[in-house]
Enzyme design. Structure first.
Site: not given
Ligand SMILES: NC(=O)c1ccc[n+]([C@@H]2O[C@H](COP(=O)([O-])OP(=O)(O)OC[C@H]3O[C@@H](n4cnc5c(N)ncnc54)[C@H](O)[C@@H]3O)[C@@H](O)[C@H]2O)c1
Ligand SMILES: O=c1ccn([C@@H]2O[C@H](COP(=O)(O)OP(=O)(O)O[C@H]3O[C@H](CO)[C@@H](O)[C@H](O)[C@H]3O)[C@@H](O)[C@H]2O)c(=O)[nH]1
Length: 320
Positions: A14, A37, A90, A139, A217, A278, A280
């Site tokens: 992004v 990443t 992070n 997250y 989604r 896991g 979701d």
């Protein structure tokens, strides 16, 4: 008016597309990325590149910057469930250091990549920004913590901030597209099956309370998303923290995405049902009314076939 912006995470998916949009709008761009990443070639030509960590942002940030666009983070839902400490370190500690560096340098404008994952399993869809925030994975919790941190920074120290809560970003823009190594996101994984780089796509759970049992989604084109960032820079107001969802308001199930890839690519895509992943939520679909009203955002690439077509073009142009 043109400005000078620090783009953290600008070597990632992004961030690189937004950096390219900033350059096209005549802004000066400095990308700060540690390449954990991201990829060096993801940094658009025309941007300066600093290979470094957001925790050390004070080394590079000074009062010549008009603002920061903050993309740098770890962002895999499934990984965050098994390695939560990585996400707190992070995403949360890293952003705390970045905010301190901005305060020190007197840089008072921020656009932050927040996420639909801050809401958790929604009580109502489409999701509005005033909906309860109850993340189902670390997250989302780490991003929600940063949103709270930013609210405090705006109220106490006059930061002007916009948090953009992206739903599922997809598609490509010019030379820049989705590229994670190893890949973890649905659309690029299904495209890898179309390319013959994978045998089949795993469907993570087909017993969710959705019409076909797979997760739903809201897929948003990365170029529409990028345009919102430029509008957010204009909208950021000293002492205020605005939060906007970015999505199209249309939900597609995992199986509908796979079917779309079959249609766009013409390739049969074998699928196998695998256990749930896991963390979701079953359904994440946005109301983007706030972004339309407060930012003047008007996304024009909502069609899923078009989004997948752009992602497919990008996947075929890549050599690995
Ligand atoms: N892709 C999506 O669907 C999606 C949805 C919602 C929110 N987001 C958020 O958008 C942002 C960008 O996501 P993306 O898909 O482009 O991910 P990405 O992994 O492609 O990009 C993240 C970039 O940040 C860099 N980075 C990570 N930690 C860093 C650190 N400590 N210092 C410097 N650089 C660092 C990485 O090297 C990478 O280039 C993330 O904050 C993510 O949480 C993404
Ligand atoms: O091989 C796969 C990969 C994914 N999925 C499913 O596909 C959906 C989408 O998964 P993915 O592409 O990994 O995206 P999300 O987990 O929904 O997370 C994305 O979208 C969130 C916002 O909705 C952001 O916060 C995250 O950063 C971003 O990675 C989910 O239901 C997954 O379980 C599969 O069934 N098989």
């Amino acid at each position: 008016m043109s400005g000078k912006y620090l783009v953290t995470g600008g070597a990632g998916y992004v961030g690189s597309v937004v950096a390219q949009h900033l350059l096209e709008a005549g802004h000066e761009v400095v990308v700060l990325d540690n390449l954990t990443t991201g990829f060096r070639e993801g940094v658009p030509a025309g941007a300066s590149f600093v290979e470094g960590d957001i925790r050390d942002a004070a080394k590079w940030l000074d009062s010549s910057f008009d603002g920061v666009l903050h993309f740098a983070a770890f962002s895999q839902v499934g990984e965050s469930v098994v390695k939560p400490e990585k996400y707190w370190d992070n995403n949360v500690a890293g952003t705390m250091a970045l905010l301190a560096a901005m305060r020190e340098a007197g840089v008072r404008k921020l656009v932050f990549s927040s996420t639909a994952a801050t809401y958790g399993e929604p009580e109502q869809v489409p999701i509005v920004e005033s909906a309860p925030t109850s993340p189902t994975n670390p997250y989302g919790a780490s991003k929600l913590a940063v949103d709270h941190m930013i609210s405090g920074e705006a109220a106490a120290h006059g930061l002007g901030a916009v948090s953009l809560r992206y739903f599922n970003v997809a598609g490509a823009y010019g030379e820049y597209g989705e590229r994670h190594d190893p890949e973890s996101h649905l659309i690029p994984l299904v495209l890898q099956v179309a390319q013959g780089r994978r045998d089949a796509i795993s469907v993570f759970g087909d017993d969710y309370p959705t019409p076909d049992g797979t997760c739903v989604r809201d897929y948003i084109h990365v170029a529409d998303l990028a345009e919102a960032h430029l509008l957010a820079l204009d909208a950021a107001t000293t002492g205020e923290h605005l939060i906007c969802n970015l999505g199209n308001g249309n939900g597609f199930s995992v199986r509908e995405v796979i079917e779309t890839v079959r249609r766009v690519t013409g390739h049969p895509i074998p699928e196998v049902v695998a256990p749930r992943r896991g963390g979701d939520p079953a359904v994440l679909v946005a109301s983007a009314a706030t972004a339309r009203e407060k930012l003047g955002w008007n996304p024009s690439r909502a069609d899923l076939d078009g989004i997948v077509t752009d992602a497919w073009d990008f996947a075929q142009r890549r050599d690995n």
